[in-house]
Design an enzyme around this catalytic site. Structure first.
Site, PDB file in Angstrom:
ATOM      1  N   ASP A 240      13.299  14.445  20.017  1.00 32.23           N
ATOM      2  CA  ASP A 240      12.079  13.705  20.315  1.00 32.23           C
ATOM      3  C   ASP A 240      11.821  13.650  21.822  1.00 32.23           C
ATOM      4  OD1 ASP A 240      10.052  11.810  19.138  1.00 32.23           O
ATOM      5  OD2 ASP A 240      10.996  10.430  20.556  1.00 32.23           O
ATOM      6  N   GLU A 268      10.287  18.315  20.856  1.00 31.15           N
ATOM      7  CA  GLU A 268       8.880  17.902  20.770  1.00 31.15           C
ATOM      8  C   GLU A 268       8.383  17.692  22.188  1.00 31.15           C
ATOM      9  OE1 GLU A 268       6.032  14.201  20.494  1.00 31.15           O
ATOM     10  OE2 GLU A 268       8.119  14.137  21.069  1.00 31.15           O
ATOM     11  N   ASP A 339       2.168  12.504  13.817  1.00 31.06           N
ATOM     12  CA  ASP A 339       1.548  12.008  15.038  1.00 31.06           C
ATOM     13  C   ASP A 339       0.069  12.353  15.129  1.00 31.06           C
ATOM     14  OD1 ASP A 339       3.802  10.793  16.075  1.00 31.06           O
ATOM     15  OD2 ASP A 339       4.542  12.655  16.951  1.00 31.06           O
TER      16      ASP A 339
HETATM   17  C1  NOJ Z   1       7.181  11.383  19.316  1.00 28.77           C
HETATM   18  C2  NOJ Z   1       7.293  11.087  17.869  1.00 28.77           C
HETATM   19  O1  NOJ Z   1       6.883  12.157  17.119  1.00 28.77           O
HETATM   20  C3  NOJ Z   1       6.482   9.832  17.658  1.00 28.77           C
HETATM   21  O2  NOJ Z   1       6.217   9.605  16.318  1.00 28.77           O
HETATM   22  C4  NOJ Z   1       7.230   8.735  18.329  1.00 28.77           C
HETATM   23  O3  NOJ Z   1       6.552   7.502  18.167  1.00 28.77           O
HETATM   24  C5  NOJ Z   1       7.354   9.020  19.823  1.00 28.77           C
HETATM   25  N1  NOJ Z   1       7.822  10.338  20.071  1.00 28.77           N
HETATM   26  C6  NOJ Z   1       8.301   8.061  20.478  1.00 28.77           C
HETATM   27  O4  NOJ Z   1       9.597   8.211  19.951  1.00 28.77           O
END
Ligand code: NOJ
Ligand code: CA
Ligand code: CA
Length: 722
Positions: A240, A268, A339
């Site tokens: 993440d 990500e 997201d």
């Molecule tokens: C990216 C994640 O995909 C998202 O869902 C999350 O809230 C944020 N990072 C913070 O961890």
């Protein structure tokens, strides 16, 4: 002797599953938000549970037992990797009006969230998945723990033992003299207020307590937490928020995980478009050290097919995007995610379903590994809203749809057609509404054609053997004659023509992981490998651990080099493959802060040095304390030198003709004008900070193994004494 054998047998029985490490490019990922998938155990649903499933910010009951129960369904889609939302123990309170049902608000990296299950449930999931040829990728969150201003206020536990929270941690925070950053276990520099430079990495992301990964305790704690998943059979990680951590720390972190298994790790990096001024551009252009989720590709596809736009423009943008990567086929393509607004919630068109099918098929045929978000196959959308949290409705199981058929067909084709898994990418023809691209890997080929405009005929140049080819999705025919292909295109149509010839020479399509240090195992995927042969890395022969015609497992040898990338070559039957690339690290690497006194320096600076780790330019940040700095994995006990450069990431770098020197014997290396005097050739032990709480983990296996070993030894001695 018999007693020893019995002990070995018992050990084998209790060892955690080895994890199915397969060539990722041949597979499709299925992304699951655990709480929203399937409730397999109602006794773990509370607190903060909404049985009516109407409050999107509460738990809805999904868990590891439920996911395990539904593995046959997942398998029926032809996918072979599952990416599960974060599983670690989350805060036990609401924060900002939400429960941590999503899993991104961790409090204990050594435990499993009780709403989701236990370590035993996780190992059972892995084992059952493996039986179905599926492996499990865990979402892991090393950038931050949980909200610093609500809920549990950044509380942190080490396998149940309280470590700190954000306010307690503030009291012990000090300013790092080289970076100007206030830190202890966490950073204490407020929220990210500008999305670049120091704040991007060293401040709180939306108020989430931001870890100081360069603290030795934090560094080992986060690594040990991830290793618990590796030891329980996870085959990889989705990391993440990589944008908000030092790339150099991530590299060192990944190396320690890779030292255990040839994992598949991707990050990500949240960015909707790869702008040349974005840090992302730097990451692509120089480092390429880890695959990422192709968020910009997703944005372009949704814009063009969900709204309006030219396929010709899309084709050019994507060709440019993929050219930034060393291994574009290892990046991840997705259409929907937790997201972003689901395509079907976003696309306001009468033909949205047809366009969704086209977008899905495109996501699965472009270079890169496809990710299917749970419910894409059943057209799952929420009637209550659009983005987060409404893009996370409760799963509806339906694998008999057209979307499910597309997913299954293209997932199966990916296992047998190497062009789909490893092929290059070349547009054959594009205009506003029609796009044809070809992908080739040795004797395998793929021709993808789509048409969002009026029906019509199309003739294309295509260097395939004369004959008639059948599209994998609809069975439509394409005739090839004399280097030309003749097709009939329907409106809103998508065709995937393919050819699979015999591959008689070794050809490498994939190296996993493609960043490695000596002793690490890497999996080489491709075709024409025969049944035996040799592999060289940087000219040095690698130890072969297993070999078949499409996959070879080797151990990376030690190579004397200062280069970043080494050639991997497969030799078999007197023929050698074209070289593939491996990002090499010298070994014994630690994440180190490199600091340079900057009182007489200005501008955007970079360093390049005489170690593999420093062979590609690394950008420096300028601190408020008169230093420039960066973080890099560096081999412990090694002297090195660097050259300084000035410039932007998208332009030429100008050498400043300044050489600086360093020696790695701690996690901070301050460079000097003169080479350091190194008194001993042996690597000094890295100074360690006292580990506040000994990492134990819930996993009892190490203890069981130790006990069994002791028992075995005692039995042998007892037997010998007679
Ligand atoms: C990216 C994640 O995909 C998202 O869902 C999350 O809230 C944020 N990072 C913070 O961890
Ligand atoms: Ca449950
Ligand atoms: Ca951070």
């Amino acid at each position: 002797m018999r007693a020893a054998l019995a002990v070995i047998l018992m050990l084998l029985l209790v060892l955690p599953p080895a994890g199915a490490h397969a060539v990722p490019e041949r597979n499709v990922v299925y992304q699951v938000m655990v709480d929203r998938f399937y409730d397999g155990n109602q006794s773990n649903n509370g607190p903060f549970y909404d049985p009516s499933k109407s409050n999107y910010r509460l738990y809805w009951g999904g868990d590891l037992e439920g996911l395990t129960e539904r593995l046959d369904y997942i398998q029926s889609l032809g996918v072979s990797m599952i990416w599960v939302s974060p599983l670690n123990d989350n805060i036990n309170r609401m924060a900002h009006g939400s429960a941590p049902y999503h899993g991104y608000w961790t409090r204990d990296y050594k435990r499993i969230e009780e709403h989701f299950g236990t370590w035993r449930d996780f190992r059972r999931l892995v084992k059952e998945a493996e039986k179905r040829g599926i492996c499990v990728i865990v979402d892991y969150v090393p950038n931050h723990s949980n909200p610093s201003t609500d809920g549990e206020f950044g509380s942190l536990y080490d396998n149940g033992t309280f470590v700190t929270d954000y306010y307690r941690d503030t009291k012990n925070a000090t300013v790092n003299p080289y970076t100007g950053i206030r830190k202890n276990v966490y950073h204490h520099n407020g929220n990210i207020f500008t999305w670049a430079g120091i704040p991007l990495k060293y401040a709180n992301l939306f108020g989430l307590a931001d870890f100081n990964q360069l603290d030795p305790w934090v560094d080992s704690y986060l690594t040990e937490g991830a290793l618990l998943f590796v030891n329980s059979g996870a085959c990889g990680f989705r990391i993440d928020a990589v944008k908000h951590m030092e790339l150099g720390w991530l590299e060192a972190f990944y190396l320690r995980l890779y030292s255990k298994a040839p994992l598949f790790i991707y990050g990500e990096y949240y960015s909707l478009s790869p702008d040349k001024t974005d840090d992302l551009y730097e990451l692509y252009r120089y480092s390429n050290v880890s695959p990422v989720l192709n968020i910009p590709v997703r944005e372009d596809i949704v814009r063009t097919l969900g709204f309006v736009g030219s396929l010709e423009t899309l084709s050019r943008t994507l060709e440019e995007y993929y050219s930034l990567f060393v291994y574009p086929n290892k990046e991840l393509n997705f259409l929907d995610s937790h997201d972003l607004v689901r395509f079907l919630n976003e696309a306001k068109r009468k033909d949205a379903i047809e366009r969704f099918h086209m977008a899905l098929a495109l996501t699965m045929t472009l270079p890169g590994i496809p990710v299917i978000y749970y419910g894409d196959e059943s057209y799952l959308v929420s009637g209550d809203g659009k983005g987060d949290p409404y893009n996370r409705p409760m799963m509806v199981f339906n694998n008999t749809t057209e979307a499910a058929r597309i997913i299954r067909t293209l997932a199966e084709l990916r296992k047998t057609n190497d062009a789909l898994a490893f092929g290059d990418f070349r547009t054959v023809y594009a205009n506003y509404s029609v796009w044809a691209f070809e992908r080739t890997f040795g004797s395998h080929g793929l021709l993808v054609v789509m048409n969002k405009g009026s029906p019509g005929n199309l003739t294309l140049p295509l260097d395939w053997e004369n004959g008639t080819y059948r599209d994998a999705l609809t069975g439509a025919e394409m005739r090839v004659s004399g280097g030309k292909a003749f097709l009939e295109l329907r409106h809103n149509s998508f065709y995937v023509f393919h050819v699979e010839g015999e591959q008689n020479e070794p050809l490498i399509g994939s190296v996993t992981p493609y960043t490695a240090e000596p002793g690490q195992r890497i999996l080489i995927g491709g075709a024409g490998f025969g049944s035996s042969g040799r592999v060289t890395i940087g000219g040095v022969e690698a130890r072969v651990l297993s070999w078949n015609s499409t996959e070879i497992l080797v151990e990376v040898p030690e190579v004397k080099t200062e280069n970043a990338w080494l050639d991997v070559v497969v030799e078999t039957g007197g023929k050698a493959s074209e070289p593939a690339k491996l990002r090499y690290y010298s070994g014994n690497d630690v994440p180190a802060l490199i600091a340079i006194n900057a009182t007489n320096l200005t501008g955007r600076l970079w360093i390049k040095g005489n170690l593999s780790e420093l062979a590609e330019p690394r950008p420096l940040l300028r601190s408020s304390t008169g230093y420039y700095f960066t973080v890099a994995p560096l081999p412990n006990g090694t002297a090195f030198s660097v050259e300084l450069y000035r410039g932007s990431s998208w332009g030429e770098l100008e050498p400043l003709n300044v050489t600086l020197y360093g020696f790695v014997n701690s996690m901070v290396v301050v460079l000097t004008d003169e080479p350091p005097i190194v008194e001993t050739e042996t690597a000094p032990a890295m100074p360690t900070t006292t580990i506040v709480h000994r990492p134990i983990g819930e996993n009892p296996l190490p203890y069981l193994l130790a006990a069994l070993l002791l028992l075995g030894a005692a039995l042998i001695i007892w037997k010998k004494r007679g």
